[in-house]
Write a protein that holds these residues in place. Structure first.
Motif, PDB file in Angstrom:
ATOM      1  N   LEU A  71      17.557 -19.130  -4.292  1.00 12.00           N
ATOM      2  CA  LEU A  71      16.165 -19.581  -4.322  1.00 12.00           C
ATOM      3  C   LEU A  71      15.551 -19.513  -2.920  1.00 12.00           C
ATOM      4  O   LEU A  71      14.379 -19.145  -2.766  1.00 12.00           O
ATOM      5  N   GLY A  72      16.353 -19.868  -1.909  1.00 10.48           N
ATOM      6  CA  GLY A  72      15.858 -19.779  -0.539  1.00 10.48           C
ATOM      7  C   GLY A  72      15.536 -18.352  -0.140  1.00 10.48           C
ATOM      8  O   GLY A  72      14.529 -18.089   0.536  1.00 10.48           O
ATOM      9  N   ALA A  73      16.374 -17.397  -0.554  1.00 11.40           N
ATOM     10  CA  ALA A  73      16.133 -15.991  -0.229  1.00 11.40           C
ATOM     11  C   ALA A  73      14.849 -15.492  -0.875  1.00 11.40           C
ATOM     12  O   ALA A  73      14.050 -14.778  -0.254  1.00 11.40           O
ATOM     13  N   TRP A  74      14.639 -15.859  -2.148  1.00  7.06           N
ATOM     14  CA  TRP A  74      13.400 -15.474  -2.818  1.00  7.06           C
ATOM     15  C   TRP A  74      12.189 -16.116  -2.149  1.00  7.06           C
ATOM     16  O   TRP A  74      11.118 -15.498  -2.037  1.00  7.06           O
ATOM     17  N   ALA A  75      12.331 -17.369  -1.722  1.00  6.92           N
ATOM     18  CA  ALA A  75      11.226 -18.055  -1.050  1.00  6.92           C
ATOM     19  C   ALA A  75      10.860 -17.339   0.247  1.00  6.92           C
ATOM     20  O   ALA A  75       9.673 -17.092   0.519  1.00  6.92           O
ATOM     21  N   VAL A  76      11.860 -16.992   1.059  1.00  5.22           N
ATOM     22  CA  VAL A  76      11.603 -16.312   2.328  1.00  5.22           C
ATOM     23  C   VAL A  76      10.953 -14.947   2.076  1.00  5.22           C
ATOM     24  O   VAL A  76       9.951 -14.585   2.719  1.00  5.22           O
ATOM     25  N   ALA A  77      11.512 -14.187   1.134  1.00  7.73           N
ATOM     26  CA  ALA A  77      10.966 -12.861   0.834  1.00  7.73           C
ATOM     27  C   ALA A  77       9.525 -12.957   0.338  1.00  7.73           C
ATOM     28  O   ALA A  77       8.650 -12.186   0.764  1.00  7.73           O
ATOM     29  N   GLY A  78       9.276 -13.911  -0.546  1.00  2.58           N
ATOM     30  CA  GLY A  78       7.930 -14.062  -1.083  1.00  2.58           C
ATOM     31  C   GLY A  78       6.929 -14.502  -0.035  1.00  2.58           C
ATOM     32  O   GLY A  78       5.799 -13.994   0.022  1.00  2.58           O
ATOM     33  N   LEU A  79       7.338 -15.435   0.832  1.00  4.64           N
ATOM     34  CA  LEU A  79       6.429 -15.933   1.858  1.00  4.64           C
ATOM     35  C   LEU A  79       6.137 -14.875   2.921  1.00  4.64           C
ATOM     36  O   LEU A  79       5.093 -14.921   3.581  1.00  4.64           O
ATOM     37  N   LEU A  80       7.042 -13.917   3.097  1.00  5.04           N
ATOM     38  CA  LEU A  80       6.795 -12.819   4.027  1.00  5.04           C
ATOM     39  C   LEU A  80       5.921 -11.742   3.393  1.00  5.04           C
ATOM     40  O   LEU A  80       5.028 -11.180   4.050  1.00  5.04           O
ATOM     41  N   LEU A  81       6.163 -11.436   2.119  1.00  4.41           N
ATOM     42  CA  LEU A  81       5.463 -10.332   1.463  1.00  4.41           C
ATOM     43  C   LEU A  81       4.100 -10.728   0.923  1.00  4.41           C
ATOM     44  O   LEU A  81       3.128  -9.961   1.048  1.00  4.41           O
ATOM     45  N   ALA A  82       4.005 -11.907   0.311  1.00  3.64           N
ATOM     46  CA  ALA A  82       2.758 -12.300  -0.350  1.00  3.64           C
ATOM     47  C   ALA A  82       1.555 -12.309   0.594  1.00  3.64           C
ATOM     48  O   ALA A  82       0.496 -11.765   0.238  1.00  3.64           O
ATOM     49  N   PRO A  83       1.643 -12.914   1.800  1.00  2.18           N
ATOM     50  CA  PRO A  83       0.459 -12.904   2.682  1.00  2.18           C
ATOM     51  C   PRO A  83      -0.019 -11.506   3.036  1.00  2.18           C
ATOM     52  O   PRO A  83      -1.223 -11.251   3.131  1.00  2.18           O
ATOM     53  N   VAL A  84       0.917 -10.568   3.235  1.00  2.15           N
ATOM     54  CA  VAL A  84       0.548  -9.190   3.573  1.00  2.15           C
ATOM     55  C   VAL A  84      -0.250  -8.559   2.438  1.00  2.15           C
ATOM     56  O   VAL A  84      -1.323  -7.967   2.653  1.00  2.15           O
ATOM     57  N   LEU A  85       0.263  -8.678   1.204  1.00  2.82           N
ATOM     58  CA  LEU A  85      -0.412  -8.074   0.063  1.00  2.82           C
ATOM     59  C   LEU A  85      -1.727  -8.773  -0.255  1.00  2.82           C
ATOM     60  O   LEU A  85      -2.706  -8.125  -0.640  1.00  2.82           O
ATOM     61  N   LEU A  86      -1.767 -10.094  -0.071  1.00  2.00           N
ATOM     62  CA  LEU A  86      -3.005 -10.817  -0.337  1.00  2.00           C
ATOM     63  C   LEU A  86      -4.091 -10.461   0.675  1.00  2.00           C
ATOM     64  O   LEU A  86      -5.265 -10.345   0.322  1.00  2.00           O
ATOM     65  N   ARG A  87      -3.717 -10.293   1.948  1.00  2.00           N
ATOM     66  CA  ARG A  87      -4.701  -9.870   2.953  1.00  2.00           C
ATOM     67  C   ARG A  87      -5.227  -8.477   2.641  1.00  2.00           C
ATOM     68  O   ARG A  87      -6.430  -8.210   2.767  1.00  2.00           O
ATOM     69  N   ARG A  88      -4.324  -7.594   2.213  1.00  2.00           N
ATOM     70  CA  ARG A  88      -4.760  -6.243   1.857  1.00  2.00           C
ATOM     71  C   ARG A  88      -5.684  -6.278   0.654  1.00  2.00           C
ATOM     72  O   ARG A  88      -6.706  -5.580   0.613  1.00  2.00           O
TER      73      ARG A  88
END
Length: 281
Positions: free
Chosen positions: A241-258
């Protein structure tokens, strides 16, 4: 993100959550899945887990709590983003200083509140209807950390999916694989009954670990024997769950800004025009 944007987003989320308690459609959205789950579990009460005398219905209750966290966080977040891209809400938020930050905070607050409401509606009657559950101080500690980490792990997944799909009518493309993932994640029956390759796939994703974490909170320790490895695997749950949280928190802001950069009045108008063309004249 400024403190003002954070406070505004938090207030917005609470307002939207409160509004969901006052509309028939949203109330039905809270109650209908809960009623279906309770009926299914009641029908399963007479069945036992193979090799034990423990009710399958009692084992399913905590599993469904975990699945509800992941499913609601992912699907509701995606749905909100796609719907509000089409109606122009995201564009209006983008036009304000720190508007997107406040918007996202509001959605996190609202969807987390909706998820918690669904859990309460499931847990309260479930504790009275099903026997064999063990409730003590450790239960609530485990419930809190699995719930909190589960939300952090799955909300960004919903945000990523919402940033990738512009049309709310494409929800079925995501719903089908997510529903299939629920079916193979040990929610309704021990995952050990499934082929090993299916077990491997299920263990990659958060839904299995959310169900396992909730089972470890509510079920007696003896029931760990039917799990993979014969234990609750708390550290593995924390790690995945921690790995998914880290991956999501890194990827989601990038895609949302785009996604936000691409939003314009013309793109909103084009989506509205396509939506109107689908409506029978």
């Amino acid at each position: 993100m400024t403190t003002t944007a954070l406070r505004a987003g938090f207030r917005r989320g609470l307002i939207e959550l409160r509004q969901s308690f006052t509309t028939i459609q949203d109330l039905w959205g809270y109650l209908f899945p809960t009623l279906i789950f309770l009926v299914v579990m009641i029908l399963m009460k007479g069945s036992t887990i193979p090799g034990t005398t423990f009710s399958r219905g009692s084992m399913t209750l905590p599993s469904l709590i975990g699945a509800s966290v992941g499913f609601n966080a992912m699907i509701n977040t995606m749905q909100q983003l796609t719907l509000e891209r089409e109606d122009g809400t995201l564009l209006r938020a983008k036009a304000l200083p720190h508007g997107m930050s406040g918007y996202l905070v509001g959605k996190i607050v609202m969807i987390s509140g909706m998820t918690l409401t669904g859990i309460v509606l499931l847990v309260v009657p479930g504790l009275f209807l099903f026997d064999g559950l063990e409730i003590d101080a450790l239960t609530w500690v485990t419930l809190v950390w699995v719930l909190a980490l589960g939300l952090v792990a799955t909300l960004p997944i919903g945000a990523v999916l919402g940033s990738l799909f512009e049309n709310p009518r494409t929800m079925g493309v995501v719903m089908l694989p997510v529903t299939a993932l629920v079916a193979v994640s040990g929610i309704f029956y021990p995952i050990g009954e499934l082929p090993s390759w299916v077990q491997g796939i299920a263990q990659v994703f958060p839904l299995y670990w959310l169900g396992l974490g909730m089972r470890s909170a509510f079920l007696p320790d003896a029931m760990a024997a039917v799990e993979i490895g014969g234990s609750w695997r708390a550290w593995e749950t924390l790690g995945v769950l921690g790995a998914w949280a880290v991956a999501g928190l890194l990827l989601a802001p990038v895609l949302l800004r785009r996604m936000a950069r691409r939003e314009s009045g013309s793109s909103v108008a084009a989506r509205r025009e396509k939506a109107l063309q689908r409506v029978p004249g």
